[in-house]
Design a protein around this motif. Structure first.
Motif, PDB file in Angstrom:
ATOM      1  N   ALA A   1      40.077  46.829  45.402  1.00  0.00           N
ATOM      2  CA  ALA A   1      41.213  46.578  46.291  1.00  0.00           C
ATOM      3  C   ALA A   1      42.474  46.312  45.474  1.00  0.00           C
ATOM      4  O   ALA A   1      43.558  46.823  45.810  1.00  0.00           O
ATOM      5  CB  ALA A   1      40.911  45.398  47.210  1.00  0.00           C
TER       6      ALA A   1
ATOM      7  N   VAL B   1      45.883  48.659  45.626  1.00  0.00           N
ATOM      8  CA  VAL B   1      47.216  48.140  45.947  1.00  0.00           C
ATOM      9  C   VAL B   1      48.181  48.440  44.818  1.00  0.00           C
ATOM     10  O   VAL B   1      49.321  48.861  45.039  1.00  0.00           O
ATOM     11  CB  VAL B   1      47.141  46.618  46.233  1.00  0.00           C
ATOM     12  N   LYS B   2      47.731  48.259  43.583  1.00  0.00           N
ATOM     13  CA  LYS B   2      48.597  48.493  42.430  1.00  0.00           C
ATOM     14  C   LYS B   2      49.021  49.958  42.331  1.00  0.00           C
ATOM     15  O   LYS B   2      50.153  50.269  41.989  1.00  0.00           O
ATOM     16  CB  LYS B   2      47.872  48.068  41.155  1.00  0.00           C
TER      17      LYS B   2
ATOM     18  N   GLY C   1      46.813  52.533  52.857  1.00  0.00           N
ATOM     19  CA  GLY C   1      45.793  51.750  53.553  1.00  0.00           C
ATOM     20  C   GLY C   1      45.102  50.708  52.688  1.00  0.00           C
ATOM     21  O   GLY C   1      44.258  49.963  53.186  1.00  0.00           O
ATOM     22  N   ALA C   2      45.448  50.652  51.424  1.00  0.00           N
ATOM     23  CA  ALA C   2      44.813  49.669  50.543  1.00  0.00           C
ATOM     24  C   ALA C   2      45.458  48.313  50.764  1.00  0.00           C
ATOM     25  O   ALA C   2      46.672  48.191  50.820  1.00  0.00           O
ATOM     26  CB  ALA C   2      44.952  50.093  49.086  1.00  0.00           C
ATOM     27  N   LYS C   3      44.634  47.297  50.934  1.00  0.00           N
ATOM     28  CA  LYS C   3      45.151  45.943  51.086  1.00  0.00           C
ATOM     29  C   LYS C   3      44.146  44.968  50.506  1.00  0.00           C
ATOM     30  O   LYS C   3      42.962  45.279  50.350  1.00  0.00           O
ATOM     31  CB  LYS C   3      45.439  45.620  52.543  1.00  0.00           C
ATOM     32  N   LEU C   4      44.640  43.820  50.162  1.00  0.00           N
ATOM     33  CA  LEU C   4      43.777  42.787  49.610  1.00  0.00           C
ATOM     34  C   LEU C   4      42.997  42.112  50.728  1.00  0.00           C
ATOM     35  O   LEU C   4      43.507  41.952  51.836  1.00  0.00           O
ATOM     36  CB  LEU C   4      44.607  41.745  48.859  1.00  0.00           C
ATOM     37  N   PRO C   5      41.763  41.718  50.469  1.00  0.00           N
ATOM     38  CA  PRO C   5      40.987  41.034  51.507  1.00  0.00           C
ATOM     39  C   PRO C   5      41.575  39.652  51.777  1.00  0.00           C
ATOM     40  O   PRO C   5      42.273  39.067  50.950  1.00  0.00           O
ATOM     41  CB  PRO C   5      39.592  40.931  50.885  1.00  0.00           C
ATOM     42  N   GLU C   6      41.290  39.153  52.980  1.00  0.00           N
ATOM     43  CA  GLU C   6      41.761  37.824  53.357  1.00  0.00           C
ATOM     44  C   GLU C   6      41.099  36.777  52.478  1.00  0.00           C
ATOM     45  O   GLU C   6      39.962  36.943  52.047  1.00  0.00           O
ATOM     46  CB  GLU C   6      41.416  37.551  54.831  1.00  0.00           C
TER      47      GLU C   6
END
Length: 100
Positions: free
Chosen positions: A12, A16-17, A22-27
């Motif tokens: 992830a 993002v980098k 659609g890439a996002k960091l998990p909560e």
């Protein structure tokens, strides 16, 4: 929780980098921390910084050389007793004992 949780997080982060759509960091997950009993600390009277009687002005010795060196001319019988054959054959070479 499992061995792949860190891999999923790294995937992830890289997504993002790199700007993958659609890439996002998990909560963030809330961790449960067990309450611990309060530990009583003995109060010591302030005596300044009390140090041991170990000398701190000892000179640091310089090594005879910094680079690596190859030593030649040592006979096998001189160092063979220091070898750990189990670590050598099983660990480094990956040999396994044959079961009969």
């Amino acid at each position: 929780r499992d061995a792949f949780e860190g891999l999923r997080l790294m995937d992830a982060l890289i997504g993002v980098k790199r700007g993958v759509p659609g890439a996002k960091l998990p909560e963030l997950k809330q961790r449960r921390v067990r309450g611990t009993a309060a530990v009583e600390v003995e109060e010591r009277p302030e005596e300044g910084h009390v140090r041991s009687d170990v000398a701190v002005d000892n000179p640091v010795p310089a090594p005879p050389f910094w680079e690596t060196r190859i030593v030649k001319g040592i006979q096998l019988k001189e160092y063979a007793s220091w070898l750990d054959e189990g670590a050598l054959f099983k660990g480094q070479w990956g040999l396994k004992q044959v079961r009969t």
